[in-house]
Design an enzyme around this catalytic site. Structure first.
Site, PDB file in Angstrom:
ATOM      1  N   HIS A 258      65.339  30.674  65.411  1.00  0.00           N
ATOM      2  CA  HIS A 258      65.493  29.772  63.931  1.00  0.00           C
ATOM      3  C   HIS A 258      64.689  28.925  64.106  1.00  0.00           C
ATOM      4  O   HIS A 258      65.190  28.038  64.353  1.00  0.00           O
ATOM      5  CB  HIS A 258      66.593  30.374  63.557  1.00  0.00           C
ATOM      6  CG  HIS A 258      66.701  32.214  63.740  1.00  0.00           C
ATOM      7  ND1 HIS A 258      66.983  32.783  63.004  1.00  0.00           N
ATOM      8  CD2 HIS A 258      67.666  32.049  64.156  1.00  0.00           C
ATOM      9  CE1 HIS A 258      66.958  34.253  63.394  1.00  0.00           C
ATOM     10  NE2 HIS A 258      67.879  33.994  64.520  1.00  0.00           N
TER      11      HIS A 258
ATOM     12  N   LYS B 177      68.905  25.116  94.863  1.00  0.00           N
ATOM     13  CA  LYS B 177      68.347  25.403  96.127  1.00  0.00           C
ATOM     14  C   LYS B 177      67.225  25.548  96.342  1.00  0.00           C
ATOM     15  O   LYS B 177      67.183  26.449  95.028  1.00  0.00           O
ATOM     16  CB  LYS B 177      69.515  25.588  97.315  1.00  0.00           C
ATOM     17  CG  LYS B 177      69.980  26.328  97.460  1.00  0.00           C
ATOM     18  CD  LYS B 177      70.692  26.687  98.286  1.00  0.00           C
ATOM     19  CE  LYS B 177      71.509  28.032  98.762  1.00  0.00           C
ATOM     20  NZ  LYS B 177      71.938  28.174  99.927  1.00  0.00           N
TER      21      LYS B 177
END
Length: 198
Positions: free
Chosen positions: A129, A195
């Protein structure tokens, strides 16, 4: 506002609301085509009741296929309950597994490629919104794409406009607001790269 601008607004509203929704244009409740959205939502609510009382995965697959308008492949498994507010803009590939209590708000479009794993209580939300309080009830939709062989952990939330790369892992409980590169693990709120996957 000059005549040209008024003409542009008129032309925008003459375009199909679903095309404008997919294009990420603001959709307001007073849009003359908004009843078309409510028709799809009402149909989906009715069909979802049947989906969530299904007694086996084949029945769930058939009922979800009816909601999204495309036959799901037999290699795809979805567990109930499953929640969607729209359904029409969801595409699900082969070999996909979707665990219990997932919620797909798909007015902006959700694409799940082959062999994706989605944990329980995952939220895929393509709808947002405007920040302006005067316009807050308008919808702004952006697609979510989950690439092949990605794994979304339990209770993760993927926000509008995000692409999850191939083979990527989203840790449980993560809130993902930016694209995730292929072959990486992300986690946290907001999600950050933890990672790489070698």
């Amino acid at each position: 506002m000059d005549k040209l601008e008024n003409g542009d607004i008129s032309n925008q509203r003459d375009r199909d609301i679903f095309d404008r929704m997919k294009a990420g244009e603001p959709i307001r409740l007073d849009d003359p085509q908004y009843p078309k959205v409510w028709e799809v939502v009402s149909r989906t609510i009715k069909l979802s009741a049947g989906l969530n009382t299904s007694t086996d995965v084949d029945q769930i697959r058939e009922r979800l296929s009816e909601i999204i308008g495309t036959q799901l492949d037999e290699s795809t498994t979805v567990f109930a309950p499953f929640y969607t507010n729209f359904g029409r803009f969801t595409k699900i590939g082969k070999g996909v597994f979707i665990n219990h209590a997932c919620s797909f708000l798909d007015m902006g479009g959700i694409t799940i490629e082959d062999d994706v794993l989605i944990g329980p209580r995952v939220n895929l939300t393509t709808e947002n919104h405007p920040l302006d309080p005067a316009d807050r009830r308008a919808l702004i939709c952006k697609p979510i794409v989950i690439k092949r062989n990605a794994w979304i952990g339990a209770a993760a939330t993927i926000l509008p406009g995000v692409t999850i790369g191939e083979n990527a892992v989203v840790a449980a409980g993560a809130v993902v607001s930016k694209d995730v590169p292929a072959n990486t693990i992300v986690g946290g709120v907001p999600a950050k790269i933890i990672k790489s996957i070698d």
